[in-house]
Enzyme design. Structure first.
Site, mmCIF file in Angstrom:
data_model
loop_
_atom_site.group_PDB
_atom_site.id
_atom_site.type_symbol
_atom_site.label_atom_id
_atom_site.label_comp_id
_atom_site.label_asym_id
_atom_site.label_seq_id
_atom_site.Cartn_x
_atom_site.Cartn_y
_atom_site.Cartn_z
ATOM 1 C CE LYS A 1 80.198 56.493 112.127
ATOM 2 N NZ LYS A 1 81.163 56.178 111.084
ATOM 3 C CB CYS B 1 79.879 51.823 112.597
ATOM 4 S SG CYS B 1 80.563 52.588 111.120
#
Length: 421
Positions: free
Chosen positions: A217, A271
Site C-alpha cells: 500500500k 493516503c
C-alpha cells in the site's frame, strides 16, 4: 469457521463503507466508533460522510437489522480495524513519524471481547511492522489467549493486514471490484482473511506476508506521489518559461509510452500525502527519490501563494484607486480531490488558511460539498459559485469539482491550478 458477526472499528471513509458492504451480504455487522454523533447518525440509517451510493446501502442495512453502530466493542467473529494513522508532531524540516496511538487504542478496546477462533485484520494504512505491533498489544492485553507470533498456525487468534485500496468517490464499487492484498502472520491467518473478504469482494485476494502487504500500500501511493511531483515540478518550470503546462502535457502524452499526470496545488488526502513518509521514516538514507517527491509536493502550496501575491500586486497596478483592503479574493474548492467532502491533508485548506493570514481584504470560499468551514478557517465567507463570481476580483481555482467545470469567471484575475479555466 464461518463469520456470522463482523466488527468494524472506525466508521470513517473506509470503515463505514466496509461495514455496509458486509451488511449488504446479510452479515451481522457491529460498527464501532468513538464519535457519538457518527454512531447516532448511522443508527438512524444515515451517513456522516459524502460517498456516492453509500447512503442507500447504509439505510437498507440498518433498516433490515444487519448493521448497528456502538461506541464500545462487542463480541464478534472477525474484527477489522480501520482507524487513522496520523503523524507525530515534528519540527519543520524533520521527517514525520507515524503515530500508531489509534491502532493501539483500538487493540486495547477489542481485547476484552476476543475469544478463541477470532480473526483480527488491520486495514489502516500502516508503516512496516505495524501489524506485528498490533499483535503484541493484543497479546499483552489477553495473556489467556495465544497469538501467531508465539504459537504460529495453532494460535487462538488469527491476525492479518489487508490495506484498503479504494478511490474516494468510487469506494462502493471499488470495494467490490478491486483486488485485495492480504498478509497474514501465518498461512492460516491469510486463508481465513480471504474467506472473510470473499463475502463481497469479486476481485482477486492475493496472499503474501504482513510486512509485504503493508509495504504494498505504501508503494502504491508513493509511486503516485512521485508521478504527481514530476507534474507539479513541470508546472513550475513551465510557468517560469512562459509555457502552457496543460498543453505541454497533452502533447507529451501523445507518445505511446508516456502518461504524465496533471499538476495541481499540492497533494492531499489520507493516503498519498501521508504514506510515503512511512517509508522515508523507516529508511531515510535509502528513500531519496520518495523523500524528494514529498518535498516537491509539500512545497507547491507556497508556490500558489506566491502567485496570489503577484496577482494582488497586478490588480493594484491596474486599479490605482484601490488598496489591498478593497480586494476580494475567492478560492474555489477545499477538498483534497474533486467531488468529495474530505478535507484531510488538503493543500487547498492550507492555501486558503495562508491567504487569510496575509490578505487584509475580504476572502471567499466556494466548496459545494460542505455546509460549514472547518474551525481553522476564520473570518472567511462560505458562499455559492454565482455570488463568488460577482464579488471577487481574484479567482483561485484549487479543486476541479464538476460544478466548477460548467463555467468560468468572466471578470477578474484567474489563477487556475487545475487547468480547467
Amino acid at each position: 469457521m464461518s463469520f456470522e458477526t463482523i466488527s468494524v472499528v472506525g466508521l470513517g471513509y473506509i470503515g463505514l463503507p466496509t461495514a455496509a458492504m458486509f451488511a449488504s451480504r446479510k452479515k451481522k455487522v457491529i460498527g464501532v466508533d468513538v464519535n457519538q454523533n457518527a454512531v447516532d447518525t448511522i443508527n438512524r440509517g444515515e451517513i456522516h460522510i459524502v460517498e456516492p451510493d453509500l447512503d442507500m446501502i447504509v439505510h437498507a442495512a440498518v433498516t433490515e437489522g444487519y448493521l448497528k453502530a456502538v461506541t464500545t466493542p462487542e463480541p464478534a467473529d472477525a474484527f477489522l480495524i480501520a482507524v487513522p494513522t496520523p503523524f507525530k508532531e515534528c519540527a519543520e524540516g524533520e521527517i514525520p513519524e507515524p503515530d500508531l496511538r489509534f491502532i493501539e487504542a483500538a487493540s486495547i478496546a477489542i481485547a476484552p471481547v476476543l475469544k478463541k477462533g477470532d480473526l483480527v485484520i488491520l486495514e489502516s494504512t500502516s508503516p512496516v511492522g505495524a501489524t506485528e505491533q498490533m499483535a503484541e498489544w493484543l497479546a499483552e492485553a489477553r495473556s489467556d489467549l495465544t497469538f501467531p507470533q508465539d504459537t504460529g498456525e495453532d494460535a487462538d487468534i488469527n491476525i492479518a493486514h489487508c490495506p484498503e485500496r479504494v478511490l474516494p468517490g468510487h469506494v462502493v464499487r471499488e470495494l467490490v471490484e478491486n483486488d485485495r492484498v492480504i498478509g497474514g502472520l501465518t498461512i492460516k491467518c491469510s486463508e481465513r482473511s480471504v474467506e472473510l473478504y470473499k463475502t463481497f469482494v469479486l476481485g482477486d485476494c492475493v496472499i503474501t506476508n504482513a510486512r509485504t502487504a503493508e509495504m504494498a500500500k505504501l508503494t502504491e501511493n508513493s509511486c503516485r506521489d512521485v508521478q504527481i511531483a514530476f507534474a507539479n515540478e513541470l508546472s513550475i518550470i513551465c510557468d517560469k518559461l512562459d509555457i502552457n503546462v496543460w498543453e505541454l502535457i497533452s502533447l507529451a502524452n501523445r507518445h505511446p509510452r508516456i502518461n504524465i499526470l496533471q499538476p495541481g496545488p499540492g497533494v492531499g488526502g489520507h493516503c498519498i500525502a501521508v504514506d510515503p513518509w512511512f517509508i522515508v521514516s523507516k529508511t531515510p538514507s535509502e528513500a531519496k527519490l520518495i523523500h524528494t517527491a514529498r518535498q516537491v509536493n509539500d512545497a507547491k502550496p507556497e508556490w500558489v501563494i506566491n502567485r496570489v501575491k503577484v496577482a494582488i500586486t497586478d490588480f493594484l497596478s491596474a486599479n490605482p484607486d484601490k488598496n489591498v483592503k478593497d480586494i476580494v479574493i475567492s478560492c474555489y474548492g477545499l477538498a483534497f480531490k474533486a467531488n468529495i467532502d474530505d478535507l484531510r491533508e488538503s493543500p487547498a485548506v492550507k492555501i486558503v488558511k495562508d491567504i487569510a493570514s496575509l490578505h487584509k481584504g475580504h476572502l471567499i470560499v466556494v466548496e459545494p460539498n460542505v455546509n460549514q468551514l472547518p474551525h481553522t478557517l476564520t473570518n472567511i465567507e462560505l458562499c455559492n459559485l454565482d455570488s463568488a463570481f460577482k464579488k471577487a476580483d481574484i479567482h483561485i481555482l484549487l479543486v476541479d469539482h464538476f460544478e466548477f467545470k460548467k463555467e468560468a469567471p468572466s471578470t477578474g484575475i484567474v489563477i487556475d491550478t487545475k487547468g480547467i479555466w
